[in-house]
Write a protein that holds these residues in place. Structure first.
Motif: not given
Length: 522
Positions: A234-240, A269-277
């Motif tokens: 339910d929460e993308p930024l917290s999941t990031l 951080m870039r990998k985290a963004l790739e994963i959540v995206a």
């Protein structure tokens, strides 16, 4: 990390940056022993747990703390309460306090503007909720607010046993200008956790016991069924942040060699963004996740529309709502694994406060009277004062189910008087009527604290962060949201970090580094 100092005299912390240095002895921690918890608090910071409310709460104080007149408070007020003239809860509260509690409130979104307007006017309330993002905070506190050191430092706090029951970790954020400038509104130290509908996950033959980040992603894929209006999370930024912790990204800032590095700058951080995206692309998140209210997210978890919530570390409200919708519902924590395996990832600790309650400058006798009022308001869980402050008048604002107080419809409207943002007892684990939920939450916190990563800027101050940090962070959060939803490529992150640094991030870093050096901490 996250330890609660159990000695009676308190620890020592340095003044914040720009305050002229100096040191002050923190208030001593004297935990309340008048009620034995079902599961005890621990020196590592696990909060005590209670399976039920005591049937006959004992009085914590012996007489009204005030001697008439008015105690005026400024605080957050998102839901206006029933006015005093028709509010038995508020009337009874005033009688117990020995004074009229008069409240000026403002919604969360407009609170800082209201606060600054009152500061400019000069006619200040007796107590004021002070937010960490208030511009020019140290100077403002020194000019307008009472230094409480002589009243609360070390063993002096023993005159106010309710205040002494607030864990030491929360007092660290009240120190400015070499003095104590407020009373903390306590929160659990862990600021981010994942909780899940374990019953629905088990029904699919899946588990919440995860060993790698890839297992987390596979779980989310298995729970995603958009055609059935069901999503994993339910929460993308917290999941990031949650994924970032799996990847070893530091908790907000990382102090190393006397200098700080922001989590934005971590190469992971870039990998985290790739994963959540990719999770967003695979429709793992509810499509309204970026705009939904907290109440909507609770409803999603209750109905099973989503199965995983990432947010606050106490989730009994979600578990109770889910149990009301389905008697078999069960919420359990998902401990974040290190992404490539090898044990549990770090759990981020915060400053362990929501805000602080500052007092306007006044003669000693008036400060002592207002402190007694706050001491009453923070009376510990299970006392007669706590039950009155939280639940109101028996058989009017609440009725008993067993020994647990349950709000009536009248109570739900009357008890919105926002005492929580003036003075509140330390948080405990308690889910009325559901001891299993209480135990689950307690055990989850106990496990999480074994890999706690401390809030790195506790007791430190950066004037640039106070003045511009919130705006800079909003830009970065907006960029994260754009990347996650595919409106911008991951490569845009590097440009965003460069802008953050040039627009104030590097100056914030330098100020925190200077404050760290002045503090004498490593």
């Amino acid at each position: 990390m996250g330890a609660l100092t159990a000695c009676g005299s308190g620890g020592t912390t340095s003044g914040s940056a720009g305050s002229g240095g100096g040191s002050v002895r923190l208030p001593g921690y004297v935990p309340y022993t008048g009620l034995k918890p079902d599961l005890p608090g621990t020196p590592e910071g696990v909060l005590p747990a209670f399976f039920s409310y005591p049937a006959n709460p004992v009085a914590f104080t012996t007489e009204p703390p005030a001697k008439g007149g008015v105690v005026h408070a400024l605080c957050t007020m998102n839901t206006p309460p029933t006015p005093l003239g028709g509010n038995r809860y508020w009337q009874a509260l005033n009688k117990s306090l020995g004074a009229e509690l008069r409240i000026t409130g403002a919604p969360t979104a407009d609170y800082i503007n209201k606060f600054q307007t009152l500061m400019a006017g000069g006619d200040l309330p007796d107590t004021m909720e002070v937010r960490a993002n208030t511009p020019q905070l140290p100077g403002l506190l020194e000019a307008k607010f009472q230094d409480l050191t002589e009243f609360l430092s070390g063993d002096k706090i023993n005159d106010y046993p309710g205040l002494a029951n607030i864990p030491t970790v929360s007092w660290q954020s009240t120190i400015y200008n070499g003095g104590i400038y407020g009373i903390p509104i306590h929160l659990p130290a862990i600021r981010l956790a994942a909780s899940a509908r374990a019953d629905l996950i088990a029904a699919k033959g899946l588990t919440t016991e995860l060993k790698t980040g890839e297992e987390f992603l596979e779980l989310c894929r298995a729970l995603t069924e958009p055609s059935a209006n069901k999503w994993a999370i339910d929460e993308p930024l917290s999941t990031l942040e949650y994924v970032g912790a799996m990847l070893g990204i530091a908790n907000n800032w990382k102090a190393e060699g006397g200098s700080f590095t922001k989590n934005y700058e971590a190469p992971e951080m870039r990998k985290a963004l790739e994963i959540v995206a990719q999770m967003w692309k695979e429709q793992a998140f509810h499509p309204d996740a970026f705009t939904a209210t907290g109440a909507q997210k609770v409803a999603w978890m209750s109905s099973g529309a989503t199965k995983i919530h990432v947010g606050a570390s106490t989730w009994s409200n979600i578990a109770i709502a889910a149990r009301a919708a389905d008697p078999k519902a069960e919420i359990r924590a998902i401990a974040a694994p290190k992404f490539d395996g090898g044990g549990q990832a770090a759990n981020y600790l915060g400053p362990a406060i929501f805000s602080i309650t500052g007092l306007k400058k006044a003669p000693k006798e008036r400060i002592e009277e207002v402190l007694r009022v706050l001491n009453w308001l923070v009376s510990p869980f299970g006392t007669a004062e706590h039950r009155q402050r939280v639940y109101g008048v028996q058989d009017w604002d609440f009725t008993l189910k067993g020994s647990d107080p349950i709000h009536t419809d009248v109570g739900k409207s009357e008890t919105t008087v926002p005492t929580l943002y003036i003075g509140a007892s330390p948080v405990v684990h308690y889910a009325p009527g559901f001891p299993d939920i209480t135990k689950n939450e307690y055990e989850a916190e106990k496990q999480a604290l074994t890999t706690a990563e401390a809030w790195p800027i506790g007791g430190l101050y950066s004037p640039t962060d106070q003045a511009r940090g919130a705006g800079l962070d909003k830009k970065m959060k907006d960029l994260q949201a754009d990347i996650i939803q595919g409106r911008k490529p991951v490569s845009a992150w590097d440009e965003g970090v460069a802008a953050w640094k040039s627009e104030g991030g590097d100056k914030i870093r330098a100020e925190y580094s200077e404050a760290l050096q002045k503090s004498g901490r490593n």
